[in-house]
Design an enzyme around this catalytic site. Structure first.
Site, mmCIF file in Angstrom:
data_model
loop_
_atom_site.group_PDB
_atom_site.id
_atom_site.type_symbol
_atom_site.label_atom_id
_atom_site.label_comp_id
_atom_site.label_asym_id
_atom_site.label_seq_id
_atom_site.Cartn_x
_atom_site.Cartn_y
_atom_site.Cartn_z
ATOM 1 N N ARG A 1 0.829 -1.209 0.000
ATOM 2 C CA ARG A 1 0.000 0.000 0.000
ATOM 3 C C ARG A 1 0.867 1.264 0.000
ATOM 4 O O ARG A 1 0.385 2.358 -0.283
ATOM 5 C CB ARG A 1 -0.973 -0.010 1.182
ATOM 6 N N TYR B 1 -15.844 16.069 -14.977
ATOM 7 C CA TYR B 1 -16.191 14.667 -14.763
ATOM 8 C C TYR B 1 -17.295 14.538 -13.696
ATOM 9 O O TYR B 1 -17.199 15.137 -12.621
ATOM 10 C CB TYR B 1 -14.943 13.878 -14.355
ATOM 11 N N ASP C 1 -6.818 17.999 -14.617
ATOM 12 C CA ASP C 1 -7.200 16.664 -15.068
ATOM 13 C C ASP C 1 -7.120 16.703 -16.594
ATOM 14 O O ASP C 1 -7.958 17.305 -17.264
ATOM 15 C CB ASP C 1 -8.623 16.347 -14.594
ATOM 16 N N LYS D 1 -8.129 5.417 -19.250
ATOM 17 C CA LYS D 1 -8.483 5.936 -20.572
ATOM 18 C C LYS D 1 -7.304 5.769 -21.534
ATOM 19 O O LYS D 1 -6.895 4.660 -21.802
ATOM 20 C CB LYS D 1 -8.955 7.386 -20.424
HETATM 21 C C1 LIG Z 1 -12.901 8.698 -16.511
HETATM 22 C C2 LIG Z 1 -12.486 10.011 -16.014
HETATM 23 C C3 LIG Z 1 -12.161 10.191 -14.668
HETATM 24 C C4 LIG Z 1 -12.279 9.082 -13.645
HETATM 25 O O1 LIG Z 1 -11.424 8.037 -13.923
HETATM 26 P P1 LIG Z 1 -11.680 6.538 -13.355
HETATM 27 O O2 LIG Z 1 -10.442 5.839 -13.732
HETATM 28 O O3 LIG Z 1 -12.920 6.044 -14.028
HETATM 29 O O4 LIG Z 1 -11.876 6.693 -11.887
HETATM 30 C C5 LIG Z 1 -11.743 11.440 -14.258
HETATM 31 N N1 LIG Z 1 -11.659 12.466 -15.118
HETATM 32 C C6 LIG Z 1 -11.986 12.337 -16.416
HETATM 33 C C7 LIG Z 1 -11.867 13.514 -17.310
HETATM 34 C C8 LIG Z 1 -12.413 11.108 -16.908
HETATM 35 O O5 LIG Z 1 -12.756 10.990 -18.198
#
Ligand SMILES: *Cc1c(COP(=O)(O)O)cnc(C)c1O
Length: 412
Positions: A73, A126, A198, A223
């Site tokens: 962890r 998001y 992000d 992604k």
């Molecule tokens: C999918 C996504 C997230 C969250 O990611 P997870 O891996 O599903 O927790 C955060 N920000 C954006 C822009 C996303 O497309």
């Protein structure tokens, strides 16, 4: 013994960082051969590691920068290799991986913010971030302002003496609205706030977030970093001291750790990131241009299109426009049903950044009720952009002609 100390991995990369191109980092960084000399990194599933009592204490607070691997962890050699590669790709000093993109975002928020602090968030981003802004952050006494981050003055007006963090998402999910990273970073820093971005829609090579002024860069690794739709993860990239503190504070104590197996998959997938993003972008440009001319389509939003309301900003801050676009039709809901039933190469599904092309409908009423919760004036502006709903499209890396033919048929 792996011969890979936590510190050494990062050391090695910072010496080479200036010399290597991104494409080379994507393939080589974090992949120093182990003692067996294997040319691909080993997958280490161990959750604890043999140490000596002198090396590390029992508490995370004793866990310094040069500490050995100790417990899963805290860190793991396979995850650590991925952190090194991601930091190099973004041009940051260090990185901390989490079990998902939301794990990374929450990890950073709850590390930086405490009761009485103020957080500036985009009023479109998001969904889970917006939902936690409405429901969870206020429970901890954190004040949140949701603002239109495409409007620099709106961000300036929102800043307060207690503003600790301006969190941006650009391009944002699901509308592809952009935020001017350079301008907002400047004014946030003047107000004493840090900036996190992000950049999931842009991918880890889509825009030079740190050069533009960000303090922290976040990606959902689920992604484009993974790119194949078969592993989950998230990352925060930033200065080494900040990343050490983040690891101790909210990785170790909240426990949203990334599985070494998923880290291994993502690390392997990053080898092809540049090639994939080039293909995502050229396919997306072709599909966006096709949709723009289609009689059933009203508006198409893709940062790489001349017609995107912020195309000039996109050209000045993005290196790759990515594979995400959104469009609306005269009767979007009806069209969504038709597409869901008739597409063959595309799949009607959520998520994005995968090799396969995906399409998903987001009705304005639904997203307003669940996550946007905008006032009347803001909602009117959202409707100007999105109408009654947006079809969000994640363009994959299939053959361009096949994608166009599939849409042509499905839209008929
Ligand atoms: C999918 C996504 C997230 C969250 O990611 P997870 O891996 O599903 O927790 C955060 N920000 C954006 C822009 C996303 O497309």
């Amino acid at each position: 013994m792996l011969g890979l100390e936590k510190g050494q991995l990062v050391e090695g990369s910072s010496k080479m960082r200036k010399k290597l191109q991104g494409k080379t980092h994507a393939v080589h960084t974090g992949e120093k051969p182990d003692e067996q000399g294997s040319i691909s990194p080993p997958l280490v599933m161990a959750t604890s590691f043999k140490i000596h009592p002198d090396e590390v204490g029992f508490s995370a607070n004793d866990y310094g920068e040069d500490a050995p691997f100790f417990y899963g962890r805290w860190s793991n050699p396979t995850v650590r290799r991925l952190e090194e590669k991601l930091a190099a790709l973004e041009g940051g000093e260090d990185a901390v991986c989490f079990g998902s993109g939301m794990g990374a975002i929450s990890g950073l928020f709850y590390h930086l913010l405490q009761a009485g602090d103020h957080l500036v968030l985009p009023n479109i981003c998001y969904a889970a971030v917006l939902e936690s802004a409405h429901e969870i952050l206020p429970r901890f006494g954190i004040e949140v302002s949701l603002v239109d981050t495409s409007d620099i003055e709106a961000v300036q007006t929102a800043l307060r003496p207690n503003s600790k963090l301006v969190h941006l998402e650009t391009p944002c999910n699901p509308t592809t609205r952009l935020a001017d990273l350079r301008a907002i970073s400047e004014l946030a820093h003047k107000a004493g706030a840090k900036v996190s971005v992000d950049a999931t829609f842009a991918s880890p090579i889509g825009q030079p977030n740190f050069e533009l002024g960000a303090d922290f860069v976040i990606h959902s690794l689920t992604k484009y970093a993974c790119g194949h739709g078969d592993a989950m993860g998230g990352v925060v990239i930033g200065a080494r001291a900040d990343m050490d503190a983040l690891r101790k504070d909210t990785l170790v104590h909240f426990g949203a750790v990334m599985s070494p197996f998923d880290a291994w998959i993502v690390g392997r997938s990053l080898h092809s990131l540049h090639a994939r993003m080039a293909q995502h972008q050229s396919n997306a440009l072709a599909v966006a241009a096709f949709l723009e001319k289609h009689p059933r389509v009203e508006r198409v939003y893709y940062p790489g299109l001349d017609s995107h309301p912020q195309h000039d900003l996109a050209k000045s801050q993005m290196k790759n426009f990515g594979g995400m676009l959104a469009f609306r039709a005269k009767e979007s809901a009806q069209l969504a049903n038709q597409l869901a039933e008739s597409v063959q190469v595309f799949t009607y599904a959520v998520s994005l950044g995968k090799s396969k092309s995906l399409i998903f409908y987001i009705p304005t009423e639904d997203i307003q009720a669940s996550s946007l919760r905008m006032n009347e004036a803001e909602l009117a502006r959202y409707r100007d952009w999105a109408g009654d709903g947006l079809l969000r499209v994640s363009i994959g890396i299939e053959g361009q002609e096949d994608l166009l033919a599939d849409l042509e048929e499905a839209l008929a």
